[in-house]
Design a protein around this motif. Structure first.
Motif, PDB file in Angstrom:
ATOM      1  N   MET A   1      -4.494  -7.254   4.185  1.00  0.00           N
ATOM      2  CA  MET A   1      -3.646  -7.881   3.164  1.00  0.00           C
ATOM      3  C   MET A   1      -2.202  -7.388   3.240  1.00  0.00           C
ATOM      4  O   MET A   1      -1.290  -8.029   2.766  1.00  0.00           O
ATOM      5  CB  MET A   1      -4.213  -7.595   1.769  1.00  0.00           C
ATOM      6  N   PHE A   3      -1.066  -4.938   1.537  1.00  0.00           N
ATOM      7  CA  PHE A   3      -0.667  -4.407   0.240  1.00  0.00           C
ATOM      8  C   PHE A   3      -0.891  -2.896   0.152  1.00  0.00           C
ATOM      9  O   PHE A   3      -1.213  -2.368  -0.901  1.00  0.00           O
ATOM     10  CB  PHE A   3      -1.437  -5.097  -0.891  1.00  0.00           C
ATOM     11  N   THR A   4      -0.751  -2.219   1.249  1.00  0.00           N
ATOM     12  CA  THR A   4      -0.995  -0.783   1.263  1.00  0.00           C
ATOM     13  C   THR A   4       0.302  -0.019   1.005  1.00  0.00           C
ATOM     14  O   THR A   4       1.395  -0.494   1.287  1.00  0.00           O
ATOM     15  CB  THR A   4      -1.572  -0.344   2.620  1.00  0.00           C
ATOM     16  N   VAL A   5       0.138   1.176   0.456  1.00  0.00           N
ATOM     17  CA  VAL A   5       1.257   2.076   0.215  1.00  0.00           C
ATOM     18  C   VAL A   5       1.092   3.286   1.117  1.00  0.00           C
ATOM     19  O   VAL A   5       0.035   3.914   1.145  1.00  0.00           O
ATOM     20  CB  VAL A   5       1.302   2.520  -1.264  1.00  0.00           C
ATOM     21  N   ALA A 103       5.787   0.438   0.653  1.00  0.00           N
ATOM     22  CA  ALA A 103       4.739  -0.565   0.482  1.00  0.00           C
ATOM     23  C   ALA A 103       4.916  -1.655   1.535  1.00  0.00           C
ATOM     24  O   ALA A 103       6.041  -2.109   1.775  1.00  0.00           O
ATOM     25  CB  ALA A 103       4.797  -1.178  -0.910  1.00  0.00           C
ATOM     26  N   CYS A 105       4.645  -4.742   1.553  1.00  0.00           N
ATOM     27  CA  CYS A 105       4.691  -6.059   0.924  1.00  0.00           C
ATOM     28  C   CYS A 105       5.902  -6.103  -0.007  1.00  0.00           C
ATOM     29  O   CYS A 105       6.578  -5.095  -0.210  1.00  0.00           O
ATOM     30  CB  CYS A 105       3.399  -6.320   0.126  1.00  0.00           C
ATOM     31  N   SER A 106       6.156  -7.272  -0.558  1.00  0.00           N
ATOM     32  CA  SER A 106       7.243  -7.414  -1.528  1.00  0.00           C
ATOM     33  C   SER A 106       6.672  -7.293  -2.945  1.00  0.00           C
ATOM     34  O   SER A 106       5.458  -7.379  -3.159  1.00  0.00           O
ATOM     35  CB  SER A 106       7.929  -8.776  -1.373  1.00  0.00           C
ATOM     36  N   ASP A 109       4.768 -10.343  -3.810  1.00  0.00           N
ATOM     37  CA  ASP A 109       3.409 -10.392  -3.249  1.00  0.00           C
ATOM     38  C   ASP A 109       2.382  -9.807  -4.205  1.00  0.00           C
ATOM     39  O   ASP A 109       1.208 -10.200  -4.189  1.00  0.00           O
ATOM     40  CB  ASP A 109       3.347  -9.634  -1.918  1.00  0.00           C
ATOM     41  N   VAL A 110       2.803  -8.856  -5.022  1.00  0.00           N
ATOM     42  CA  VAL A 110       1.870  -8.201  -5.958  1.00  0.00           C
ATOM     43  C   VAL A 110       2.152  -8.623  -7.404  1.00  0.00           C
ATOM     44  O   VAL A 110       1.833  -7.921  -8.354  1.00  0.00           O
ATOM     45  CB  VAL A 110       1.918  -6.664  -5.826  1.00  0.00           C
ATOM     46  N   VAL A 119      -2.706  -5.602  -7.988  1.00  0.00           N
ATOM     47  CA  VAL A 119      -3.203  -5.729  -6.614  1.00  0.00           C
ATOM     48  C   VAL A 119      -3.160  -4.361  -5.931  1.00  0.00           C
ATOM     49  O   VAL A 119      -4.037  -4.015  -5.145  1.00  0.00           O
ATOM     50  CB  VAL A 119      -2.359  -6.766  -5.839  1.00  0.00           C
ATOM     51  N   ILE A 120      -2.126  -3.593  -6.236  1.00  0.00           N
ATOM     52  CA  ILE A 120      -2.027  -2.213  -5.743  1.00  0.00           C
ATOM     53  C   ILE A 120      -2.487  -1.285  -6.867  1.00  0.00           C
ATOM     54  O   ILE A 120      -1.949  -1.346  -7.977  1.00  0.00           O
ATOM     55  CB  ILE A 120      -0.575  -1.857  -5.354  1.00  0.00           C
ATOM     56  N   PHE A 147       9.665  -1.306  -1.616  1.00  0.00           N
ATOM     57  CA  PHE A 147       8.982  -2.521  -1.184  1.00  0.00           C
ATOM     58  C   PHE A 147       9.840  -3.253  -0.158  1.00  0.00           C
ATOM     59  O   PHE A 147      11.060  -3.047  -0.079  1.00  0.00           O
ATOM     60  CB  PHE A 147       8.679  -3.416  -2.388  1.00  0.00           C
TER      61      PHE A 147
END
Length: 426
Positions: A1, A3-5, A103, A105-106, A109-110, A119-120, A147
């Motif tokens: 996805m 969506f990881t940090v 992160a 993603c933007s 995105d979350v 999501v995160i 992000f």
């Protein structure tokens, strides 16, 4: 996805200049054992077109400067001879724990973290533990997650024993002042714990071990129109004005009381909230107390029969709340003189018939600016499994009104609580 940090850097940020050493005594309120806990929050900053640079690096440098002024936050809590009840601060200059993260993603995105659960996971956006240190001994931990869109989230963990919400926000705004290039914070901090009254220990039995609940999370936004409607009703019936806070807590207290479906309408239900008392300290609201950042609040208690809370209109519940608010100066003065002997107002008891409310709208977190503008939203996680609580916040920009973030009912009461809160908007 994606969506990881990923945490890219972990270290202590020390004060950027020499600071005093030694031991600082806490106030009688700071030392309330129940305040030795961590308050977690996420501060979401939307991307700014054309704004360059790394927020994490800017904030890290500004943090080092702010810790010169607020050097106790770079120290460590230590227990005194009486254990946690006699805790103090050792000004060691070891620094605050600081984590940089990215992160994949933007923020869009979350969902800009507007819907819970995120999501995160929130734990990914909050600093992980510093190695070899008890978290409750650290006054401050921060994580800045950048992000891909240029927006960022500041994850803040602070120990309540060092500062109340107003004090923590005052410090965060000082970091923002330095981040924007100011030569010093707009508000100069003072320790001045001696300004807090120190009455003799009041007689109260030790609180029983609290029952743990399985609270469910609920977020509801109250519109400006629905709030103003109750304000107008209250003005018409009493000739007095009330605040948005009065309306918000009245509605959530009534909705929750109705959702409990208590069989006996004479059952006492209680509402607790925490009032700032800086203006009631020695010296009052003067320049001498303007920069005070310790704990300076008093617990306001509202008691009523459940049937009265359920049956009144919201304006009527507002009236129930405003009476104890009006008594605050006199009660605080009695407490300061050691005259309230029945129960210590800082020794709280937790039952399912009680509700605690915390107002995050006027603390100052929403004004913090690190050079990318103020946050689009602030998300508190001041929750405990034994404490039914509703937090009053602001909905994400550009929405107006109030946001209720509650963990105060278990599964069996959640549907009715949700419906009661939604009905307020009709």
């Amino acid at each position: 996805m994606g969506f990881t940090v990923r945490r890219t850097s972990r270290s202590y940020v020390r004060p950027s200049a020499a600071t005093p050493s030694g031991t600082l005594e806490l106030s009688i309120i700071d030392r309330v054992v129940g305040l030795r806990h961590l308050v977690r929050s996420l501060h979401v900053f939307a991307p700014v077109a054309g704004r360059q640079g790394s927020p994490a690096r800017v904030i890290r440098e500004a943090l080092g400067k702010a810790l010169v002024d607020y050097y106790p936050l770079a120290g460590r809590f230590v227990d005194g001879p009486g254990g946690p009840a006699s805790a103090r601060v050792e000004c060691t200059g070891e620094g605050a724990w600081f984590v940089e993260a990215a992160a994949g993603c933007s923020l869009d995105d979350v969902g800009r973290l507007d819907q819970y659960p995120f999501v995160i996971p929130e734990d990914d956006l909050l600093p992980d533990a510093a190695p070899g240190v008890e978290p409750l001994d650290l006054p401050l931990m921060m994580q800045v997650t950048e992000f891909s869109c240029g927006g960022f989230v500041v994850g803040l963990i602070s120990c309540h024993a060092m500062a109340d919400g107003l004090g923590a926000a005052q410090f965060i705004n000082a970091v923002g002042d330095y981040a924007r290039g100011l030569p010093k914070p707009r508000v100069s901090p003072i320790w001045a714990r001696d300004l807090v009254p120190n009455p003799p220990k009041l007689s109260s039995a030790p609180p029983p071990f609290p029952r743990m609940f399985q609270f469910r999370h609920l977020v509801v936004d109250l519109s400006v129109d629905s709030i103003n409607k109750v304000k107008s009703q209250f003005l018409q019936s009493t000739g007095q004005r009330c605040s948005s806070f009065d309306v918000a807590i009245a509605k959530v207290w009534q909705a929750r009381t109705r959702s409990l479906r208590l069989a006996d309408p004479s059952t006492l239900v209680k509402l607790f909230f925490f009032a700032n008392t800086r203006h009631l300290m020695r010296g009052g609201a003067s320049a001498a107390t303007a920069g005070f950042y310790g704990n300076c609040f008093y617990t306001v208690t509202v008691s009523a029969e459940s049937g009265a809370v359920e049956g009144a209109d919201v304006a009527g519940v507002v009236a129930m709340i405003r009476d104890p608010k009006a008594r605050l100066p006199a009660e605080f003065a009695q407490w300061a003189a050691g005259e309230l002997v029945e129960k210590d107002p800082y020794e709280l008891s937790f039952t399912y018939e009680s509700l605690f409310v915390s107002d995050w709208t006027r603390l100052g977190f929403l004004e913090a600016d690190y050079g990318w503008g103020t946050p689009s939203q602030v998300i508190p996680f001041a929750y405990h499994p034994f404490m039914p609580i509703a937090i009053i916040g602001a909905p994400p920009v550009p929405k107006a009104g109030a946001r209720i973030m509650a963990r105060c009912v278990e599964e069996e009461n959640l549907p009715e609580f949700k419906e009661e809160m939604k009905a307020f908007q009709k």
